[in-house]
Design a protein around this motif. Structure first.
Motif, PDB file in Angstrom:
ATOM      1  N   SER A  73       0.832  -1.210   0.000  1.00 42.10           N
ATOM      2  CA  SER A  73       0.000   0.000   0.000  1.00 42.10           C
ATOM      3  C   SER A  73       0.864   1.257   0.000  1.00 42.10           C
ATOM      4  O   SER A  73       0.352   2.368  -0.068  1.00 42.10           O
ATOM      5  CB  SER A  73      -0.918   0.013   1.229  1.00 42.10           C
ATOM      6  OG  SER A  73      -0.143   0.045   2.431  1.00 42.10           O
ATOM      7  N   ASP A  74       2.186   1.047   0.052  1.00 44.72           N
ATOM      8  CA  ASP A  74       3.131   2.169   0.085  1.00 44.72           C
ATOM      9  C   ASP A  74       3.568   2.500  -1.340  1.00 44.72           C
ATOM     10  O   ASP A  74       4.193   1.679  -2.023  1.00 44.72           O
ATOM     11  CB  ASP A  74       4.344   1.783   0.948  1.00 44.72           C
ATOM     12  CG  ASP A  74       5.331   2.927   1.089  1.00 44.72           C
ATOM     13  OD1 ASP A  74       4.973   4.074   0.744  1.00 44.72           O
ATOM     14  OD2 ASP A  74       6.471   2.679   1.549  1.00 44.72           O
ATOM     15  N   ALA A  75       3.234   3.706  -1.797  1.00 45.56           N
ATOM     16  CA  ALA A  75       3.581   4.121  -3.159  1.00 45.56           C
ATOM     17  C   ALA A  75       5.090   4.128  -3.368  1.00 45.56           C
ATOM     18  O   ALA A  75       5.575   3.828  -4.466  1.00 45.56           O
ATOM     19  CB  ALA A  75       3.004   5.508  -3.439  1.00 45.56           C
ATOM     20  N   LEU A 129       6.245   0.576  -4.213  1.00 42.46           N
ATOM     21  CA  LEU A 129       5.874   0.203  -5.585  1.00 42.46           C
ATOM     22  C   LEU A 129       6.804   0.868  -6.589  1.00 42.46           C
ATOM     23  O   LEU A 129       7.183   0.260  -7.597  1.00 42.46           O
ATOM     24  CB  LEU A 129       4.427   0.599  -5.850  1.00 42.46           C
ATOM     25  CG  LEU A 129       3.373  -0.089  -4.969  1.00 42.46           C
ATOM     26  CD1 LEU A 129       1.984   0.424  -5.301  1.00 42.46           C
ATOM     27  CD2 LEU A 129       3.437  -1.603  -5.135  1.00 42.46           C
ATOM     28  N   ARG A 130       7.195   2.115  -6.305  1.00 51.05           N
ATOM     29  CA  ARG A 130       8.152   2.807  -7.183  1.00 51.05           C
ATOM     30  C   ARG A 130       9.517   2.142  -7.106  1.00 51.05           C
ATOM     31  O   ARG A 130      10.222   2.024  -8.111  1.00 51.05           O
ATOM     32  CB  ARG A 130       8.240   4.276  -6.770  1.00 51.05           C
ATOM     33  CG  ARG A 130       9.103   5.117  -7.710  1.00 51.05           C
ATOM     34  CD  ARG A 130       8.969   6.598  -7.426  1.00 51.05           C
ATOM     35  NE  ARG A 130       9.388   6.939  -6.079  1.00 51.05           N
ATOM     36  CZ  ARG A 130       8.570   7.397  -5.135  1.00 51.05           C
ATOM     37  NH1 ARG A 130       7.285   7.555  -5.394  1.00 51.05           N
ATOM     38  NH2 ARG A 130       9.023   7.692  -3.927  1.00 51.05           N
TER      39      ARG A 130
END
Length: 313
Positions: free
Chosen positions: A76-78, A81-82
């Motif tokens: 859920s951590d952007a 994901l990046r």
């Protein structure tokens, strides 16, 4: 019945004789097995931290169990994901460029007829492998700085009108990392391909010459097919290292201006696990990286099997 017992006894005697004969090898093998167990398998017990709200004062056995909460936070951590995107992108670029260049370099070096020149080039090419990443990144930083040799050459050739700060533009970062890996590892990676090329029967090349084949035809129809099993095995092994895109290069050359493209999973683990003392989150990120690597190896191995190529297992 007596004959069977005699056969079993004979086999046991042969086994003990073989053990005694190979005792030195067995002792050394035992050291490596113990080393592998202590440093590779025993630490896997620490993975339990990913499912706990781990506190150093409580230890592994007394920290609160929280299940998959840390994994849920990761996805859920952007920022994570990046980080996955950056790691996959740099890992894939490094895999393709270093893999292809190592094969090309080995083939081209094999075509050099001057033995002294060939050995000299080979020695020079794999020397960068023994340099630490600190030295390599230092050389890169000096060469690509505003007053570095790259900017000076581009200006003298009239390709640019003003100096470029390569480390301030996100679009330059991934090519810089790929070039650093190429320069450092191409010569070293080519050694195994050179060994495979050396093992090719010279009579195949002689027969091709009699048939009028040129250098390109020999490379295409003899060299490449002959080293294909080696290429496939190394490709399968390297696929599992896609997420090992690196740490030192990205950490040293990265800065606030290129942070969005320079952060990798290893740096993420460092920032959360060490800097912010969230060992559980760092461990969860590490487990994700290992799991993806295993899945990639299995998929690549199955695809190789289905296509009739060499496989790892």
């Amino acid at each position: 019945m007596g004959r069977r017992k005699k056969q079993i006894k004979t086999k046991q005697e042969i086994t003990w004789k073989e053990i005694k004969r190979q005792k030195v090898l067995i002792i050394w093998s035992a050291f490596f097995v113990i080393y592998g167990f202590i440093f590779y398998y025993l630490p896997l017990g620490g993975w339990i931290m990913a499912f706990q709200n781990y506190k150093p004062k409580d230890g592994l056995f007394h920290s609160k169990f929280i299940g998959l909460e840390k994994f849920a936070f990761l996805f859920s951590d952007a920022a994570f994901l990046r980080v996955i995107r950056n790691t996959l992108a740099m890992g894939t670029i490094n895999l393709v460029t270093s893999f292809v260049m190592a094969i090309l370099f080995a083939i081209l070096l094999n075509e050099v007829k001057n033995v002294v020149g060939k050995k000299l080039v080979q020695t020079i090419s794999y020397l960068p492998h023994f340099l630490s990443w600190i030295i390599v990144t230092g050389i890169l930083h000096d060469a690509l700085s505003s007053t570095g040799i790259v900017n000076e050459m581009l200006q003298k050739l009239g390709l640019i009108s003003s100096q470029i700060n390569f480390f301030a533009h996100e679009s330059y970062f991934w090519p810089i990392v790929a070039f650093a890996n190429l320069w450092k590892e191409t010569g070293w990676n080519a050694i195994i391909y050179l060994a495979a090329i050396t093992a090719i029967d010279p009579s195949l090349y002689e027969a091709a010459s009699i048939d009028g084949a040129g250098r390109w035809a020999k490379i295409r129809y003899i060299t490449l097919p002959s080293i294909k099993p080696t290429i496939m095995i190394l490709l399968l092994m390297n696929v599992g290292n896609v997420l090992n895109a690196g740490f030192e290069v990205q950490y040293i050359l990265g800065n606030g201006l290129v942070q969005k493209v320079s952060q990798t999973i290893d740096i993420y683990v460092l920032n959360w696990g060490i800097s912010q003392n969230d060992y559980s989150l760092g461990t969860a990120a590490g487990i994700f990286k290992s799991a993806v690597s295993i899945v990639l190896i299995i998929i690549a191995n199955r695809l190789a099997k289905r296509s009739g190529e060499e496989s790892l297992f």
